[in-house]
Design a protein around this motif. Structure first.
Motif, PDB file in Angstrom:
ATOM      1  N   GLU A  78       0.817  -1.217   0.000  1.00  0.00           N
ATOM      2  CA  GLU A  78       0.000   0.000   0.000  1.00  0.00           C
ATOM      3  C   GLU A  78       0.853   1.271   0.000  1.00  0.00           C
ATOM      4  O   GLU A  78       0.324   2.359  -0.206  1.00  0.00           O
ATOM      5  N   LYS A  79       2.148   1.135   0.243  1.00  0.00           N
ATOM      6  CA  LYS A  79       3.006   2.308   0.343  1.00  0.00           C
ATOM      7  C   LYS A  79       4.037   2.392  -0.779  1.00  0.00           C
ATOM      8  O   LYS A  79       4.577   3.470  -1.043  1.00  0.00           O
ATOM      9  N   LEU A  80       4.354   1.249  -1.422  1.00  0.00           N
ATOM     10  CA  LEU A  80       5.399   1.212  -2.438  1.00  0.00           C
ATOM     11  C   LEU A  80       4.862   0.572  -3.711  1.00  0.00           C
ATOM     12  O   LEU A  80       3.936  -0.239  -3.671  1.00  0.00           O
ATOM     13  N   ALA A  81       5.474   0.926  -4.826  1.00  0.00           N
ATOM     14  CA  ALA A  81       5.082   0.330  -6.102  1.00  0.00           C
ATOM     15  C   ALA A  81       5.452  -1.154  -6.119  1.00  0.00           C
ATOM     16  O   ALA A  81       6.436  -1.566  -5.491  1.00  0.00           O
ATOM     17  N   PRO A  82       4.689  -1.980  -6.829  1.00  0.00           N
ATOM     18  CA  PRO A  82       4.998  -3.416  -6.857  1.00  0.00           C
ATOM     19  C   PRO A  82       6.359  -3.727  -7.486  1.00  0.00           C
ATOM     20  O   PRO A  82       7.008  -4.700  -7.122  1.00  0.00           O
ATOM     21  N   ALA A  83       6.806  -2.896  -8.407  1.00  0.00           N
ATOM     22  CA  ALA A  83       8.124  -3.067  -9.029  1.00  0.00           C
ATOM     23  C   ALA A  83       8.961  -1.830  -8.757  1.00  0.00           C
ATOM     24  O   ALA A  83       8.448  -0.705  -8.693  1.00  0.00           O
TER      25      ALA A  83
END
Length: 766
Positions: free
Chosen positions: A689-694
């Motif tokens: 929820e806080k960082l991009a998946p990649a």
């Protein structure tokens, strides 16, 4: 002796008839009025130039916006006989009631509406009005101005109640407020007693490192008292500056009117400009408030002329004033206009610009209306017993109402008071104000023993200041000596499920959690030109022998990684230099905005100057509202420009940002006996929820430059958010110091070993 242009003495009837600036001299003082040599200073007290008994009584009463009725009436009995009532400085009960109305508006708006009431502006206006009457009377009579004595007696009256309030607020802060707020309240306590609280609030508002500068402090309201205190120092000096001209011309009121008219016009212009450009700072700025003080001064100077033209009378004269109905209506218009400030319009973002003319005009109507001689006039209501009582405690009420409100809301966990608890807050404030007035204010104000010798009065003021400064220093010293915990769980231990004995850093240590380097940039490392909001620091003296230079550029999110980079730089004998700019990423983006415009170009010029072996920056950018982590527009272009000069780049992934203060959120849980796991449940979030998946930095890894320069990307998310969870406390260490920056303690404890090992394994410099 001075004369007017026609050669007539100012004291003659024909001069009085044609000169609207005429001030009637006190009986028996014609020689002084005509500017004969002033009397010699009292040899027993040469510094203070003790004036006549009437001035002593006047100052003991405290002719400011906070005078009490009893003191003011005592002044009236001392200054002149009743027969001269029309021209005298008699107690005006309706203005005493105006004080009460102003403080009632301030308190009610603070408690229930959260809006600007205009009451503070009225206090500034009245302060100048009463101060000016004191010095006008002395100047017209030809008496010594005795400015130092005025200062001593003014602050002898004002400081003791303020010091008691500040001391009680500091004690309540230690008891009721979380440790993360202690540092700010301590600073503001000292600033308040030194009358620079408004400057401290301005500093905090523009200080990027200030914790939640918009949050209410229990001492925030001292800003207006600080403005008053500063002007209490400045105004008499200005009168003293022009007094030779005023006495030589024989027209002191005209000279003062011109002086303060020009000052007021300049300040009003600046107030309008600054309010439009930077209203939060302008609100606390003394220079944007000077014109309100000047307005009160001008009315005090012109009121005798206005009163004579309009046929004003005081109740003591036994004659009704001219235009009784009109005066009554004028007074009610002033009251209605003052009540309407902020009630009809939300003017929070407009003060103190031109909109402040509204409450000042309303107050002026009440002053000019004066005694109406009717049973239904506003002056009758303002002179009523309840209003007189509230006027008597108005200073103490202003002092205590805001700390009581803020401390209650903080302890109850409420954003704003309701009808019932707000009423209780006001009632408690009134009781405390009455006690403070009876036990502290009145005894010191009325003390003939203190007023008999200036060192005694000065000692009261100095002791009041010493009480707060000494107490605050003692408190901070005791906190600094707090022993370190005997055992501490490291961050890699994850989220603890039992409450630890101690979590670090403590709230009062947060001001030391921002990374800094020990030396100011000098020699070849000193930027040739300054750039706004940047501050160059380096890790070694300029004379040190180094094998290379690493420069940190970008926003405060790049700066936060400095403690994690120091070991690696030191191992290689590199000079570590920081030229970050708060809020500005290292990007070549034409649409970046006026604040950051030019920073990237300035940083590139500096890199050209020092020719570093490595440039470190945070390349991605997270969002507090979700996983919208991106590579900002222009980042690759800015990094490519560095590579093209043969300098390699260390690009770090950004850290999570949050919609709330993570330290404060976790602190609330821990202070109430919860565990780090409880804090995680209340404040944490999944990493997804806080960082991009990649990792958004992946495209940068393909960039290359001259002489083999390349980009090394560094993703520390698995250490900051282990096991896919971003928690506010890992082990016994607070991860965040606010809503988006890591604590220095966490960076040194958890990130430095990881960064050092990864860079050793994959050196960023070919």
């Amino acid at each position: 002796m001075s004369s007017d242009p026609a050669g007539r003495l100012p004291g003659r009837p024909e001069a009085r008839a044609e000169n609207p600036w005429w001030e009637e001299p006190p009986a028996g003082d014609l020689a002084l009025w005509l500017n004969d040599p002033e009397p010699e200073p009292d040899p027993a007290d040469p510094w203070l130039q003790e004036a006549e008994e009437d001035d002593l009584a006047s100052e003991s009463a405290g002719e400011d916006a906070w005078s009490t009725e009893r003191a003011a009436r005592q002044t009236d009995r001392t200054t002149a006989p009743p027969a001269d009532a029309a021209a005298l400085n008699l107690f005006r009960a309706e203005l005493h009631g105006l004080r009460a109305l102003a403080i009632a508006l301030v308190a009610a708006y603070h408690v229930w509406l959260g809006r600007v009431s205009g009451g503070v502006d009225v206090f500034l206006f009245l302060s100048a009005f009463f101060l000016t009457r004191t010095f006008r009377r002395r100047l017209v009579a030809g008496r010594p101005l005795a400015v130092p004595r005025y200062w001593v007696r003014t602050f002898k009256r004002l400081l003791p109640p303020a010091a008691v309030t500040i001391a009680a607020t500091l004690a309540a802060t230690a008891w009721l407020l979380p440790p993360s707020l202690w540092d700010a309240v301590q600073r503001q306590g000292v600033a308040s007693v030194l009358y620079v609280q408004n400057l401290e609030l301005i500093r905090a508002a523009v200080d990027y490192e200030a914790r939640d500068a918009g949050a209410a402090s229990p001492l925030q309201h001292f800003w207006s008292l600080s403005v008053q205190g500063q002007l209490f120092l400045l105004w008499p000096l200005l009168v003293l500056l022009v007094s030779p001209i005023a006495r030589r011309t024989g027209r002191p009121v005209l000279v003062l009117t011109v002086l303060f008219g020009l000052i007021g016009a300049a300040s009003l212009t600046w107030s309008v400009v600054e309010t439009a450009a930077n209203q939060p700072v302008a609100y606390f700025d003394t220079l944007t408030r000077v014109w309100e003080f000047a307005a009160g001064t001008l009315l005090a100077l012109l009121l005798p002329v206005i009163d004579r033209a309009l046929g004003a009378r005081r109740p003591e004269e036994g004659e009704p004033p001219r235009g009784r109905v009109l005066r009554a209506l004028l007074g009610w218009v002033g009251v209605a206009a003052l009540l309407a400030v902020g009630l009809l319009l939300d003017v929070r973002g407009a003060f103190p610009g031109w909109i402040a003319l509204w409450p000042l005009a309303a107050a002026s109507l009440i002053v000019i209306a004066g005694h109406s001689g009717t049973r239904w006039g506003a002056d009758r209501v303002l002179s009523s017993r309840p209003m007189r009582w509230l006027g008597d405690i108005s200073y103490a009420f202003y002092l205590v109402h805001w700390p009581v409100l803020v401390l209650w809301l903080a302890s109850a966990g409420l954003p704003r008071a309701g009808l019932l608890d707000g009423t209780v807050v006001l009632a408690a404030s009134a009781l405390l104000a009455w006690l403070l007035t009876r036990l502290v204010d009145a005894p010191i104000r009325r003390s003939a023993w203190l007023d008999a010798r200036w060192p005694r009065a000065l000692a009261v003021a100095v002791t009041s200041i010493a009480l707060i400064v000494g107490g605050t220093v003692g408190w901070r010293t005791a906190l600094a000596r707090t022993p370190a915990p005997e055992a501490r769980s490291i961050a890699s231990d994850g989220v603890l499920t039992t409450p630890p004995a101690e979590v670090v850093p403590h709230g009062w240590q947060l001001d030391r959690e921002w990374p800094t380097l020990p030396h100011e940039c000098a020699g070849r490392y000193d930027p040739p030109t300054d750039f706004p909001h940047t501050h160059c620091q380096m890790s070694l003296p300029a004379s040190a022998t180094v094998t290379g230079v690493m420069v940190v550029v970008g926003s405060s999110h790049a700066r936060q990684f400095i403690p994690a980079l120091e070991t690696y730089a030191s191992e290689r004998g590199w000079m570590l230099v920081n030229i970050h700019m708060d809020g500005c990423p290292f990007t070549r983006n034409p649409g970046i905005g006026a604040y950051c415009a030019g920073y990237e170009g300035w940083a590139q010029s500096y890199l050209q100057q020092v020719d570093p072996v490595l440039v470190a920056t945070t390349a991605s950018q997270t969002s507090p509202d979700g996983p919208a982590e991106t590579l900002p527009v222009g980042t690759a272009e800015a990094i490519q420009a560095v590579l093209d000069r043969g300098t390699s780049v260390l690009a770090l992934r950004d850290t999570p940002r949050w919609p709330q203060d993570q330290f404060a959120c976790a602190e609330d849980v821990l202070e109430s006996g919860g565990s780090p796991a409880d804090a995680d449940a209340a404040c944490g979030a999944p990493a997804a929820e806080k960082l991009a998946p990649a990792d958004p930095l992946a495209p940068l890894a393909t960039l290359t430059g001259a002489e083999g320069a390349r980009v090394t990307t560094l993703d520390l998310s698995d250490t900051i958010c282990p096991d896919g969870r971003c928690s506010p406390v890992l082990g016994t260490i607070q991860v965040y110091l606010d809503d988006d920056h890591l604590t220095r303690t966490f960076t040194e404890e958890a990130l430095e070993p990881v960064v050092t090992e990864r860079l050793r394994q994959s050196p960023p410099v070919p």
